[in-house]
Design an enzyme around this catalytic site. Structure first.
Site, PDB file in Angstrom:
ATOM      1  N   GLU A 284       0.836  -1.214   0.000  1.00 39.94           N
ATOM      2  CA  GLU A 284       0.000   0.000   0.000  1.00 39.94           C
ATOM      3  C   GLU A 284       0.862   1.251   0.000  1.00 39.94           C
ATOM      4  O   GLU A 284       0.798   2.054   0.939  1.00 39.94           O
ATOM      5  CB  GLU A 284      -0.876   0.007   1.268  1.00 39.94           C
ATOM      6  CG  GLU A 284      -1.694  -1.248   1.502  1.00 39.94           C
ATOM      7  CD  GLU A 284      -2.253  -1.334   2.927  1.00 39.94           C
ATOM      8  OE1 GLU A 284      -1.893  -0.515   3.799  1.00 39.94           O
ATOM      9  OE2 GLU A 284      -3.060  -2.245   3.166  1.00 39.94           O
ATOM     10  N   GLY A 286       2.103   4.997  -0.628  1.00 49.75           N
ATOM     11  CA  GLY A 286       1.498   6.293  -0.912  1.00 49.75           C
ATOM     12  C   GLY A 286       2.590   7.303  -1.249  1.00 49.75           C
ATOM     13  O   GLY A 286       2.871   7.580  -2.409  1.00 49.75           O
ATOM     14  N   ARG A 287       3.234   7.788  -0.202  1.00 50.98           N
ATOM     15  CA  ARG A 287       4.256   8.821  -0.346  1.00 50.98           C
ATOM     16  C   ARG A 287       5.302   8.499  -1.423  1.00 50.98           C
ATOM     17  O   ARG A 287       5.663   9.363  -2.225  1.00 50.98           O
ATOM     18  CB  ARG A 287       4.981   8.986   1.001  1.00 50.98           C
ATOM     19  CG  ARG A 287       5.975  10.126   1.047  1.00 50.98           C
ATOM     20  CD  ARG A 287       6.827  10.033   2.335  1.00 50.98           C
ATOM     21  NE  ARG A 287       6.030   9.808   3.509  1.00 50.98           N
ATOM     22  CZ  ARG A 287       5.499  10.777   4.257  1.00 50.98           C
ATOM     23  NH1 ARG A 287       5.734  12.034   3.959  1.00 50.98           N
ATOM     24  NH2 ARG A 287       4.761  10.480   5.308  1.00 50.98           N
ATOM     25  N   ARG A 323       2.715  20.240   6.081  1.00 44.42           N
ATOM     26  CA  ARG A 323       3.683  19.335   6.708  1.00 44.42           C
ATOM     27  C   ARG A 323       4.703  20.023   7.612  1.00 44.42           C
ATOM     28  O   ARG A 323       5.011  19.498   8.692  1.00 44.42           O
ATOM     29  CB  ARG A 323       4.382  18.459   5.662  1.00 44.42           C
ATOM     30  CG  ARG A 323       3.404  17.522   4.932  1.00 44.42           C
ATOM     31  CD  ARG A 323       4.117  16.524   4.033  1.00 44.42           C
ATOM     32  NE  ARG A 323       4.886  15.578   4.789  1.00 44.42           N
ATOM     33  CZ  ARG A 323       6.196  15.624   4.941  1.00 44.42           C
ATOM     34  NH1 ARG A 323       6.913  16.551   4.346  1.00 44.42           N
ATOM     35  NH2 ARG A 323       6.799  14.738   5.694  1.00 44.42           N
ATOM     36  N   TYR A 327       4.536  18.452  11.231  1.00 49.31           N
ATOM     37  CA  TYR A 327       5.583  17.480  11.593  1.00 49.31           C
ATOM     38  C   TYR A 327       6.979  18.111  11.635  1.00 49.31           C
ATOM     39  O   TYR A 327       7.968  17.386  11.582  1.00 49.31           O
ATOM     40  CB  TYR A 327       5.664  16.346  10.565  1.00 49.31           C
ATOM     41  CG  TYR A 327       4.385  15.720  10.106  1.00 49.31           C
ATOM     42  CD1 TYR A 327       3.656  14.874  10.943  1.00 49.31           C
ATOM     43  CD2 TYR A 327       3.930  15.927   8.807  1.00 49.31           C
ATOM     44  CE1 TYR A 327       2.509  14.264  10.485  1.00 49.31           C
ATOM     45  CE2 TYR A 327       2.768  15.311   8.345  1.00 49.31           C
ATOM     46  CZ  TYR A 327       2.066  14.480   9.198  1.00 49.31           C
ATOM     47  OH  TYR A 327       0.926  13.876   8.743  1.00 49.31           O
ATOM     48  N   CYS A 353      -1.980  33.779   9.942  1.00 45.00           N
ATOM     49  CA  CYS A 353      -1.711  34.398  11.237  1.00 45.00           C
ATOM     50  C   CYS A 353      -1.443  33.346  12.304  1.00 45.00           C
ATOM     51  O   CYS A 353      -2.275  33.106  13.188  1.00 45.00           O
ATOM     52  CB  CYS A 353      -2.879  35.293  11.621  1.00 45.00           C
ATOM     53  SG  CYS A 353      -3.083  36.584  10.405  1.00 45.00           S
ATOM     54  N   GLU A 354      -0.303  32.697  12.210  1.00 40.03           N
ATOM     55  CA  GLU A 354       0.164  31.663  13.148  1.00 40.03           C
ATOM     56  C   GLU A 354       1.680  31.669  13.054  1.00 40.03           C
ATOM     57  O   GLU A 354       2.214  31.667  11.943  1.00 40.03           O
ATOM     58  CB  GLU A 354      -0.268  30.254  12.693  1.00 40.03           C
ATOM     59  CG  GLU A 354      -1.724  29.965  12.676  1.00 40.03           C
ATOM     60  CD  GLU A 354      -2.289  29.558  14.024  1.00 40.03           C
ATOM     61  OE1 GLU A 354      -1.513  29.253  14.950  1.00 40.03           O
ATOM     62  OE2 GLU A 354      -3.524  29.574  14.144  1.00 40.03           O
TER      63      GLU A 354
HETATM   64  C1  LIG Z   1      -0.998   6.006   5.180  1.00 37.17           C
HETATM   65  C2  LIG Z   1      -1.130   4.567   4.919  1.00 37.17           C
HETATM   66  C3  LIG Z   1      -0.427   3.987   3.859  1.00 37.17           C
HETATM   67  C4  LIG Z   1       0.530   4.746   2.983  1.00 37.17           C
HETATM   68  O1  LIG Z   1       1.674   5.134   3.671  1.00 37.17           O
HETATM   69  P1  LIG Z   1       2.891   5.825   2.916  1.00 37.17           P
HETATM   70  O2  LIG Z   1       3.849   6.135   3.982  1.00 37.17           O
HETATM   71  O3  LIG Z   1       2.333   7.031   2.264  1.00 37.17           O
HETATM   72  O4  LIG Z   1       3.408   4.833   1.918  1.00 37.17           O
HETATM   73  C5  LIG Z   1      -0.627   2.639   3.629  1.00 37.17           C
HETATM   74  N1  LIG Z   1      -1.464   1.905   4.400  1.00 37.17           N
HETATM   75  C6  LIG Z   1      -2.139   2.441   5.434  1.00 37.17           C
HETATM   76  C7  LIG Z   1      -3.036   1.583   6.228  1.00 37.17           C
HETATM   77  C8  LIG Z   1      -1.993   3.778   5.722  1.00 37.17           C
HETATM   78  O5  LIG Z   1      -2.659   4.306   6.753  1.00 37.17           O
END
Ligand SMILES: *Cc1c(COP(=O)(O)O)cnc(C)c1O
Length: 424
Positions: A284, A286-287, A323, A327, A353-354
């Site tokens: 899974e 994403g980033r 971000r 973070y 304004c922060e």
């Molecule tokens: C956020 C998330 C991802 C993706 O994470 P990345 O760091 O963006 O690769 C995959 N699975 C679950 C369950 C997530 O919450």
């Protein structure tokens, strides 16, 4: 200014003093569409995906793009057309995937707080799997599916108690985390799931964190997952697929995360050694698929030199790029048109304004008011986290491929922002 590619950003390069993403001059896009403006490279997204695909070649795998990293419809569409499945965390993300042409049976539904109506919708459209995060959720999903006369396909998210060595807010596989089922409760939870008529156990999953830059946590998670699969199958519950989640990091500021292809070749060797290399595998990411495919363009509004700090005030803010405020994240900031002047050290900040509204601290830049800047590594967890704080409309987005640029989202207007509201 270095005219070569920027490290970690192979689709971004200076030609002369002009910054290009693929074959598009970014300053021209900023002038045409205004700022702040997100720009994504389709080539960079597909190249990142191909690295995973090469790592998995010849295996029975499904790569599920984690939509929350960037849920813009055209970004989802690029991955749908490339054959990806999707990891989603809300009913809204289901609808986005379907609207962008994603296949329902390739959707996996993660998240600790799925509502009954989200479950019903997911069952209605026929999603591939629910990644269940608690025993309570298992019971509710069983009720919802039974009432609909169907069996919900489930995987149980286990918490392998592995330290991903990343920022605490994005560590999810530790015992102290709200995610997943603790290691020692996994077996009884599977036994409960297998006994419920509204459920069909098909898999197991984990996701240990995000922006992981070392391979060791993955190696450890794979071993612990296989231990669990063996224990579950030993009590007579077959596990069709193993889902290792996402989390692979990117180069924001000189980090050297493992390359997806190399990492997976190594993890697959470990799976082969334990006899699980031919099992159906899911991930899974994403980033790592979108983070370095995107930049956020912004104009310098004012320079405000001071006794202690010099401030460079730009038109992008924490509502566009959350971000750093959330973070303390680092994003590289570079000019769209480089100047030969001597750089000065600036704190690059937005108009909100922060005091938390900063984009970069202590950056050496040769800039003047009216100059255009690119905030790099802005493809993931930026636009998808954008808000209307300070009644700022969300930015527009462009996707480039070769020399072509497509506007994929119009700038949010004040009318858009006020549409749902009513005066007394
Ligand atoms: C956020 C998330 C991802 C993706 O994470 P990345 O760091 O963006 O690769 C995959 N699975 C679950 C369950 C997530 O919450």
């Amino acid at each position: 200014m270095n005219l070569s590619n920027l490290p970690g950003h192979p689709h971004l390069a200076y030609r002369g003093n002009e910054l290009f993403l693929e074959d598009v001059a970014l300053s021209a896009l900023a002038k045409q569409h205004g700022t702040p403006l997100y720009v994504y490279s389709k080539g960079a997204m597909l190249a990142a995906l191909q690295s995973y695909q090469r790592g998995f070649s010849g295996r029975n795998t499904q790569i599920c793009y984690a939509v929350k990293a960037n849920s813009s419809l055209s970004v989802i569409q690029v991955f749908a057309q490339a054959g990806c499945g999707f990891d989603i965390v809300s009913g809204g993300e289901i609808e986005r995937v379907l609207a962008a042409g994603g296949q329902a049976d390739r959707i996996i539904f993660s998240g600790v707080g799925k509502t009954r109506s989200e479950m019903r919708r997911a069952l209605d459209v026929g999603i591939g799997c629910f990644n269940v995060e608690s025993e309570a959720e298992l019971e509710v999903l069983n009720e919802v599916a039974s009432a609909m006369g169907v069996r919900a396909p489930v995987s149980i998210r286990v918490n392998p108690n592995v330290d991903p060595k990343t920022h605490p807010y994005i560590s999810t596989g530790l015992k102290s985390s709200k995610f997943g089922i603790p290691h020692e409760q996994v077996l009884p939870t599977y036994q409960r799931a297998a006994a419920l008529n509204g459920l069909r156990v098909i898999g197991i999953d984990c996701h240990i964190g995000s922006q992981i830059t070392q391979e060791a946590p993955y190696l450890e998670a794979v071993e612990r997952m296989i231990d669990l699969v063996q224990a579950i199958e030993a009590v007579g519950i077959p596990i069709q697929h193993i889902d290792f989640g996402g989390g692979l990091g990117i180069n924001y500021n000189g980090e050297t995360p493992p390359d997806a292809e190399q990492l997976w070749k190594k993890l697959l060797a470990g799976l082969d050694a334990r006899g699980f290399g031919q099992r159906r595998l899911m991930i899974e990411p994403g980033r790592s698929l979108v983070g370095n495919a995107g930049v956020c363009l912004s104009e310098v509004l004012y320079l405000k030199p001071g006794a202690q700090k010099n401030f460079c005030i730009i038109d992008a803010a924490m509502n566009d790029l959350p971000r750093p405020a959330m973070y303390q994240a680092y994003h590289q900031i570079v000019p769209l048109q480089s100047r030969s002047a001597t750089p000065v050290t600036w704190d690059v900040v937005g108009p909100v304004c922060e005091s938390g509204d900063w984009i970069g601290h202590d950056r050496a830049l040769a800039v003047q008011a009216g100059d255009l800047l690119a905030v790099l590594s802005a493809g993931a967890f930026c636009m998808s986290m954008a808000s209307n704080y300070n009644a700022r409309g969300r930015a527009s987005e462009v996707l480039v491929t070769g020399a072509q640029a497509h506007l994929i989202r119009q700038r949010e207007t004040i009318a858009d922002q006020m549409r749902q509201e009513k005066l007394l």
